[in-house]
Write a protein that holds these residues in place. Structure first.
Motif, PDB file in Angstrom:
ATOM      1  N   LEU A  27      -6.788  11.010  40.088  1.00 33.59           N
ATOM      2  CA  LEU A  27      -8.088  10.491  39.665  1.00 33.59           C
ATOM      3  C   LEU A  27      -9.147  10.842  40.697  1.00 33.59           C
ATOM      4  CD1 LEU A  27      -7.119   6.830  38.663  1.00 33.59           C
ATOM      5  CD2 LEU A  27      -7.660   8.702  37.118  1.00 33.59           C
ATOM      6  N   GLY A  28     -10.377  10.928  40.261  1.00 37.96           N
ATOM      7  CA  GLY A  28     -11.488  11.090  41.183  1.00 37.96           C
ATOM      8  C   GLY A  28     -11.848   9.753  41.811  1.00 37.96           C
ATOM      9  N   ARG A  29     -12.504   9.820  42.957  1.00 42.46           N
ATOM     10  CA  ARG A  29     -12.884   8.613  43.695  1.00 42.46           C
ATOM     11  C   ARG A  29     -13.782   7.693  42.860  1.00 42.46           C
ATOM     12  NH1 ARG A  29     -17.175   7.016  46.730  1.00 42.46           N
ATOM     13  NH2 ARG A  29     -16.747   5.768  48.564  1.00 42.46           N
ATOM     14  N   THR A  30     -14.787   8.263  42.237  1.00 39.64           N
ATOM     15  CA  THR A  30     -15.729   7.464  41.448  1.00 39.64           C
ATOM     16  C   THR A  30     -15.025   6.759  40.297  1.00 39.64           C
ATOM     17  OG1 THR A  30     -17.521   8.972  42.034  1.00 39.64           O
ATOM     18  CG2 THR A  30     -17.866   7.551  40.111  1.00 39.64           C
ATOM     19  N   ARG A  31     -14.176   7.483  39.595  1.00 38.79           N
ATOM     20  CA  ARG A  31     -13.431   6.902  38.464  1.00 38.79           C
ATOM     21  C   ARG A  31     -12.492   5.798  38.942  1.00 38.79           C
ATOM     22  NH1 ARG A  31     -13.441   5.085  33.570  1.00 38.79           N
ATOM     23  NH2 ARG A  31     -11.566   5.509  32.384  1.00 38.79           N
ATOM     24  N   ALA A  32     -11.850   6.002  40.082  1.00 44.41           N
ATOM     25  CA  ALA A  32     -10.936   4.993  40.625  1.00 44.41           C
ATOM     26  C   ALA A  32     -11.683   3.700  40.933  1.00 44.41           C
ATOM     27  CB  ALA A  32     -10.250   5.521  41.873  1.00 44.41           C
ATOM     28  N   TYR A  33     -12.827   3.798  41.582  1.00 37.70           N
ATOM     29  CA  TYR A  33     -13.615   2.598  41.882  1.00 37.70           C
ATOM     30  C   TYR A  33     -14.118   1.938  40.602  1.00 37.70           C
ATOM     31  CZ  TYR A  33     -13.640   2.896  46.944  1.00 37.70           C
ATOM     32  OH  TYR A  33     -13.262   2.883  48.263  1.00 37.70           O
ATOM     33  N   GLN A  34     -14.505   2.733  39.624  1.00 35.70           N
ATOM     34  CA  GLN A  34     -14.951   2.176  38.356  1.00 35.70           C
ATOM     35  C   GLN A  34     -13.829   1.373  37.701  1.00 35.70           C
ATOM     36  OE1 GLN A  34     -15.768   5.116  35.348  1.00 35.70           O
ATOM     37  NE2 GLN A  34     -16.831   3.656  34.024  1.00 35.70           N
ATOM     38  N   LEU A  35     -12.634   1.938  37.642  1.00 39.25           N
ATOM     39  CA  LEU A  35     -11.490   1.232  37.053  1.00 39.25           C
ATOM     40  C   LEU A  35     -11.166  -0.043  37.832  1.00 39.25           C
ATOM     41  CD1 LEU A  35      -9.173   4.273  36.253  1.00 39.25           C
ATOM     42  CD2 LEU A  35     -10.394   2.831  34.604  1.00 39.25           C
ATOM     43  N   ALA A  36     -11.240   0.016  39.155  1.00 41.99           N
ATOM     44  CA  ALA A  36     -10.956  -1.169  39.974  1.00 41.99           C
ATOM     45  C   ALA A  36     -11.989  -2.262  39.714  1.00 41.99           C
ATOM     46  CB  ALA A  36     -10.936  -0.794  41.455  1.00 41.99           C
ATOM     47  N   ARG A  37     -13.250  -1.896  39.640  1.00 43.81           N
ATOM     48  CA  ARG A  37     -14.313  -2.888  39.369  1.00 43.81           C
ATOM     49  C   ARG A  37     -14.130  -3.541  38.005  1.00 43.81           C
ATOM     50  NH1 ARG A  37     -17.570   1.016  41.535  1.00 43.81           N
ATOM     51  NH2 ARG A  37     -18.190   1.725  39.481  1.00 43.81           N
ATOM     52  N   GLU A  38     -13.623  -2.763  37.039  1.00 37.75           N
ATOM     53  CA  GLU A  38     -13.429  -3.263  35.667  1.00 37.75           C
ATOM     54  C   GLU A  38     -12.051  -3.901  35.470  1.00 37.75           C
ATOM     55  OE1 GLU A  38     -14.062   0.270  33.369  1.00 37.75           O
ATOM     56  OE2 GLU A  38     -16.229   0.231  33.681  1.00 37.75           O
ATOM     57  N   ASN A  39     -11.286  -4.060  36.566  1.00 40.06           N
ATOM     58  CA  ASN A  39      -9.913  -4.602  36.504  1.00 40.06           C
ATOM     59  C   ASN A  39      -9.041  -3.787  35.555  1.00 40.06           C
ATOM     60  OD1 ASN A  39     -10.332  -6.776  38.324  1.00 40.06           O
ATOM     61  ND2 ASN A  39     -11.398  -7.867  36.693  1.00 40.06           N
ATOM     62  N   ARG A  40      -9.232  -2.470  35.550  1.00 41.24           N
ATOM     63  CA  ARG A  40      -8.460  -1.578  34.675  1.00 41.24           C
ATOM     64  C   ARG A  40      -7.663  -0.546  35.454  1.00 41.24           C
ATOM     65  NH1 ARG A  40     -12.577   1.156  31.405  1.00 41.24           N
ATOM     66  NH2 ARG A  40     -10.783   2.281  30.629  1.00 41.24           N
ATOM     67  N   PHE A  41      -7.638  -0.652  36.777  1.00 40.03           N
ATOM     68  CA  PHE A  41      -6.875   0.291  37.585  1.00 40.03           C
ATOM     69  C   PHE A  41      -5.403   0.109  37.236  1.00 40.03           C
ATOM     70  CE2 PHE A  41      -5.167   2.335  41.369  1.00 40.03           C
ATOM     71  CZ  PHE A  41      -6.045   3.397  41.518  1.00 40.03           C
ATOM     72  N   PRO A  42      -4.626   1.177  37.098  1.00 43.48           N
ATOM     73  CA  PRO A  42      -3.250   1.059  36.598  1.00 43.48           C
ATOM     74  C   PRO A  42      -2.244   0.448  37.575  1.00 43.48           C
ATOM     75  CG  PRO A  42      -3.773   3.343  37.088  1.00 43.48           C
ATOM     76  CD  PRO A  42      -5.044   2.567  37.237  1.00 43.48           C
ATOM     77  N   CYS A  43      -2.670   0.081  38.764  1.00 40.06           N
ATOM     78  CA  CYS A  43      -1.803  -0.581  39.755  1.00 40.06           C
ATOM     79  C   CYS A  43      -2.487  -1.864  40.211  1.00 40.06           C
ATOM     80  CB  CYS A  43      -1.618   0.301  40.988  1.00 40.06           C
ATOM     81  SG  CYS A  43      -0.957   1.917  40.660  1.00 40.06           S
ATOM     82  N   LYS A  44      -1.710  -2.727  40.858  1.00 40.92           N
ATOM     83  CA  LYS A  44      -2.289  -3.962  41.394  1.00 40.92           C
ATOM     84  C   LYS A  44      -3.282  -3.615  42.494  1.00 40.92           C
ATOM     85  CE  LYS A  44      -1.161  -8.397  43.440  1.00 40.92           C
ATOM     86  NZ  LYS A  44      -1.810  -9.289  42.519  1.00 40.92           N
ATOM     87  N   VAL A  45      -4.492  -4.147  42.380  1.00 46.25           N
ATOM     88  CA  VAL A  45      -5.560  -3.937  43.353  1.00 46.25           C
ATOM     89  C   VAL A  45      -5.931  -5.283  43.954  1.00 46.25           C
ATOM     90  CG1 VAL A  45      -7.936  -3.172  43.690  1.00 46.25           C
ATOM     91  CG2 VAL A  45      -6.449  -1.931  42.114  1.00 46.25           C
ATOM     92  N   ILE A  46      -6.023  -5.326  45.268  1.00 47.83           N
ATOM     93  CA  ILE A  46      -6.432  -6.524  45.982  1.00 47.83           C
ATOM     94  C   ILE A  46      -7.828  -6.260  46.528  1.00 47.83           C
ATOM     95  CG2 ILE A  46      -5.935  -8.047  47.928  1.00 47.83           C
ATOM     96  CD1 ILE A  46      -2.980  -7.012  47.664  1.00 47.83           C
ATOM     97  N   ARG A  47      -8.751  -7.156  46.209  1.00 45.61           N
ATOM     98  CA  ARG A  47     -10.110  -6.997  46.711  1.00 45.61           C
ATOM     99  C   ARG A  47     -10.313  -7.940  47.879  1.00 45.61           C
ATOM    100  NH1 ARG A  47     -15.881  -7.227  43.579  1.00 45.61           N
ATOM    101  NH2 ARG A  47     -17.056  -6.538  45.370  1.00 45.61           N
ATOM    102  N   ILE A  48     -10.750  -7.380  48.999  1.00 46.08           N
ATOM    103  CA  ILE A  48     -11.038  -8.141  50.209  1.00 46.08           C
ATOM    104  C   ILE A  48     -12.485  -7.844  50.569  1.00 46.08           C
ATOM    105  CG2 ILE A  48     -10.385  -8.550  52.612  1.00 46.08           C
ATOM    106  CD1 ILE A  48      -7.633  -7.240  51.821  1.00 46.08           C
ATOM    107  N   GLY A  49     -13.355  -8.773  50.219  1.00 45.17           N
ATOM    108  CA  GLY A  49     -14.784  -8.522  50.417  1.00 45.17           C
ATOM    109  C   GLY A  49     -15.214  -7.366  49.543  1.00 45.17           C
TER     110      GLY A  49
END
Length: 69
Positions: A27-49
């Motif tokens: 994935l591209g960086r921009t798309r990865a961040y977009q998916l993470a922000r939308e809670n759609r990233f295909p792996c568990k993402v932990i947000r710290i700040g």
């Protein structure tokens, strides 16, 4: 960006950056961040700040499953 090798993936720490996970998934960086922000990233993402960390075990399982398909 070069795809990640199995050796590189196996050597990752317990959590990794969203950029590293994106590289492993092709994935591209921009798309990865977009998916993470939308809670759609295909792996568990932990947000710290404002930082996103991806659980490496989930990433490894996902990539291993894709290789077996």
């Amino acid at each position: 960006m070069e795809p990640m090798t199995h050796e590189e993936l196996a050597a990752l720490p317990t959590t990794t950056t969203i950029e590293t996970a994106a590289r492993a998934l092709g994935l591209g960086r921009t798309r990865a961040y977009q998916l993470a922000r939308e809670n759609r990233f295909p792996c568990k993402v932990i947000r710290i700040g404002t930082t996103y960390r991806v659980v490496t075990a989930d990433l490894q399982r996902l990539v291993a499953g894709a290789d077996n398909s």
